[in-house]
Write an enzyme that holds these catalytic residues in place. Sequence first.
Site, mmCIF file in Angstrom:
data_model
loop_
_atom_site.group_PDB
_atom_site.id
_atom_site.type_symbol
_atom_site.label_atom_id
_atom_site.label_comp_id
_atom_site.label_asym_id
_atom_site.label_seq_id
_atom_site.Cartn_x
_atom_site.Cartn_y
_atom_site.Cartn_z
ATOM 1 N N LYS A 79 0.858 -1.183 0.000
ATOM 2 C CA LYS A 79 0.000 0.000 0.000
ATOM 3 C C LYS A 79 0.899 1.239 0.000
ATOM 4 O O LYS A 79 1.932 1.257 0.686
ATOM 5 C CB LYS A 79 -0.896 -0.024 1.251
ATOM 6 N N SER A 154 -9.897 2.183 3.059
ATOM 7 C CA SER A 154 -8.990 2.935 2.219
ATOM 8 C C SER A 154 -7.998 2.089 1.422
ATOM 9 O O SER A 154 -7.428 2.579 0.456
ATOM 10 C CB SER A 154 -8.194 3.899 3.097
ATOM 11 N N SER A 178 -10.207 -0.257 7.149
ATOM 12 C CA SER A 178 -9.590 -0.100 5.829
ATOM 13 C C SER A 178 -8.934 -1.347 5.248
ATOM 14 O O SER A 178 -8.524 -1.340 4.089
ATOM 15 C CB SER A 178 -8.565 1.034 5.862
#
Lengths: 486, 98, 478
Positions: A79, A154, A178
């Site tokens: 990420k 997210s 998330s």
Amino acid sequence: MEEFYKLSIKEKLKGLKESAFSSLELTESYLQRIKKVDKKINSFITVLEDKAIESARESDKRYKEGSALPLDGIPIAHKDIFCTEGILTTCGSKMLSNFVSPYSSTVVKNFSANGSVILGKTNMDEFAMGSSNETSYFGAVNNPWKRNYVPGGSSGGSAACVSAGLASGATATDTGGSIRQPAALCGLTGIKPTYGRVSRYGMIAFASSLDQGGVLTKSAEDAAYMLKAMSGHDPRDSTSLNVDVPDFVDEINEDIKGLRIGLPKQFFSMNLPNYVEKSIDESIKIFEKLGAQVEDVDLPHIDLSLPIYYVIAPAECSANLSRYDGVKFGYRCEDPNNLDDLYMRTREEGFGAEVKRRILIGTYALSAGYYDAYYLKAQKCRRLVADDFSKAFKSVDFILSPTAPDTSFSLGDKTSDPVEMYKQDIFTIPANLAGLPGISFPCGEHQGLPLGVQLVADNLNESKLLRMAHYFQLNTDWHEAWPEIE
Amino acid sequence: MTLKNKDLEQIAYLARININKKSFPSLKKELESILELVAKMDSVNTESVVPMSHPLDISQPLRKDEVTEKDDRKNLQKNAPLKKAGLFMVPKVIDEDA
Amino acid sequence: MSNWEAVIGLEVHVQLATKSKIFSGASTLFGSPPNTQACNIDLGMPGVLPVLNKEVLKMAIKFGLAINASINSPTQFARKNYFYPDLPKGYQISQLDSPIVEGGFLQIEIGGEKPKKIGITRAHLEEDAGKSLHEEFENHSGIDLNRAGTPLLEIVSEPELNTSEEAVSYLKKIHSIIRHLEISDGNMAEGSMRCDANVSVRKKGSDELGTRTETKNVNSFRFVEKAINHEIKRQIKILESGEKITQETRLYDSQLDETRSMRSKEFANDYRYFPEPDLLPVVLDKKFIESVKSEMPELSEEKKNRLITEYKLSDYDADVLSVDPNLSKYFEEVVTNSSNPKLAANWVMGDLSAFLNKDNLSILDTRVDATNLGTLLARIEDSTISGKIAKEVFEEMWLSEKGPDQIIEEKGLKQVTDSTEIEKVIDQVFEENPTQLQQYKSGKEKLFGFFVGQVMKVSRGKANPEQVNKLLKKRLEE
């Protein structure tokens, strides 16, 4: 091999060890698939083609020399919230759209020390604030299961890329859901470990007392491999737990008979779509068949979770994001007239709407005259929620619930009403408030879109969570489905 | 929960975020809806509850007093938008306000 | 002026003398090229986290114990939020609730008056900011973050000081404590110790506090005195003209010797403190505090009392010697070689200090070491030389750095104690001064001193004065 991506991590490691294929072949096949597929999905912000090939070659060398590392040659994605030395690290924001990190996060270093190949950095909601990946400066991400549907957020880029077979697994972070919510919306297994299990050093902060790194993978077994590599005490993180990391891979096969699942009354009295309720009921039945005991539990303060979260997370973020001021790194506005102009325009232009909204709310909640009513009150309510869990875990091992209130929704569906969007995380936020580990795994589908079930356990019980998901997956095939990418 | 324009200006200045006056009404409405959500906390009495700042109930680990970092200015200033002679440059600071 | 009384509280920032910073492993050395001692943590790079330096805790605890304060456990860090270019994270890690040190006091003494107790509300830990350089660049300021993250102890006094003299005395006491504990070099010129003064005035006899101003940037003992005096005068003038004091922050300008208001912003500052989520509460158990205590040097107050009881020194002597730990250490070494502590104290505070001052040297650079001075004093004690000759020997020791015995030997300064020798000298003096002898005998007894002087002169000071007295008396009465 055409369909390398469908192999589990265990199968890939076996193939590499037995020289059935090389890491270079594996890596190149992923890179090709990314090239072919990611235009439609937009799950990567940066693809590290050359670096990936270079590390694949090094892995192959180690296999030849018999000095292979635990995850040697396995292509993964990070990420874009994890700092990677010498590599663009954007956190999904215009503010860091030119930021080449001068250092690497502990998580990135841990994976490299385990021999993983890094394919690239994945798209995400700006500074991890969002539940649909639509707040990214680098554009929305498509859910691989249905075009123009969100992947969740997210960690939407990490979820979409693993779901589309563009990486063996991806790192992710979870402040209010998330990891788990995108796992549910993309048909993946996602685990948020106990707060302090995974180092936060070099993981760009959103809300420091809630943020925790974890992984998104196809299966619980893959997650066990990844989590084992990334966990562990880090002296650079004061909130890192100094405890042994169990061998998640070894422990995954231990029996689950007699384990007790609690169903919180509060969650089951909500008005959820019938297909969500049905998939949860069926999941409960499967666990019962596998020998688990199911009972009702009471979490009386759980409905305060969302309000608590929307004070604490914005308050912490309002301070964490003050360092983005156009002075030492990142975006800086053009020709500032004076110091305040530099600050005010840099931050106006460099942050997106949702990030600004949360900074403003957090600033308000901490400001003179409001601190007690908002921040202090939220901290007290947070204690009540944590106490509810402690009490519940005296009689059960897990709390089971849906991961998200519904399947994925279409792009733009909830962007006009922030509070509607926040409700996506209603089931996931409580675990963050209490610091507890939680896992989401696929348990059904509705109109071609995946559904997820969530288990939350007491502190440091990631192993138990992985076992539960693994046994569930030995008896179901939801996690084995692959989307057909149009 | 209603926010006045002046409140919003004050918050925006504290947070050093310039806000276009035109977006005040919509932003105010969004913030108010969040504050309304948050107001739900008022339904519980928390008088005797100890606030929780950390999910962990452990003590702060300590570091030995050792110099472990070397000069890495070149690398660390690579991302600096404006630098001169090893300094980060900002528009002239007029008064000591700190 | 006489109708008014000032109320002063001081906030003193002390840089703690650790090797590395409070939350990072970067060096704290003063004077390196800009930004070469600012690591990614000091710069507030995305993703970095603080880890607390243990030594910082120990130093703060030492200070707390030295001022009779309580040590809070757990002690908690908090974020203080404000934007400024020398503050890289946009917040300073500081302490608000549960500061490490709370509720202490120290005593100040001014010109023989009885000591005054000054309360210390709290002392808390925080990180220092960097520096903004304004002069060298047109339209720009340059930011050097080398200092960012240097540990600071902020010491906040109660508003219990009433004059600039008391404020300076308080400050000197803090300075002496931190140097004595070796937790800071206290170098005000380099900013290791900085002071902000909260000043208000009120009518004498009033219990209410007036509106106060905070004067920043007063960084020497002299400036503290001047800035406070200036501010007191300014406030009295305003109040006497019937106007009101504005609560504000003022800056002391040492060149113009005045304080001036700092530009006030449209919006008030609001620091939005909240508990630092990246740092956990710090538990300081009894065992840890005890171990810190055992490492502490003797405090000046303790030392003073010990000097009085152990060496029977006067309050004044003990006070002077205990203020500077190096001076008292020197004194105690002198005493091990001589048996008269009072004499040793007189010499250390008198002749030695005069020579040090003359050559602008600190006690650490003295040309006469404690062993040699002790030996010199022992020679007075055993009557080898007189006190007067000792001064001559000391001067020679200072210049030549030779030992006292060598000088006495070389210069033949050994005191004459043999009475036959002295009688010979007396004979000579009588012979050379028949008139005076006659006058004495006819009743002018004042001339006794003249004869003593003559005998000493002829013996070049070596004759033992006591014996000279005794023998002269005997001979003159014959």
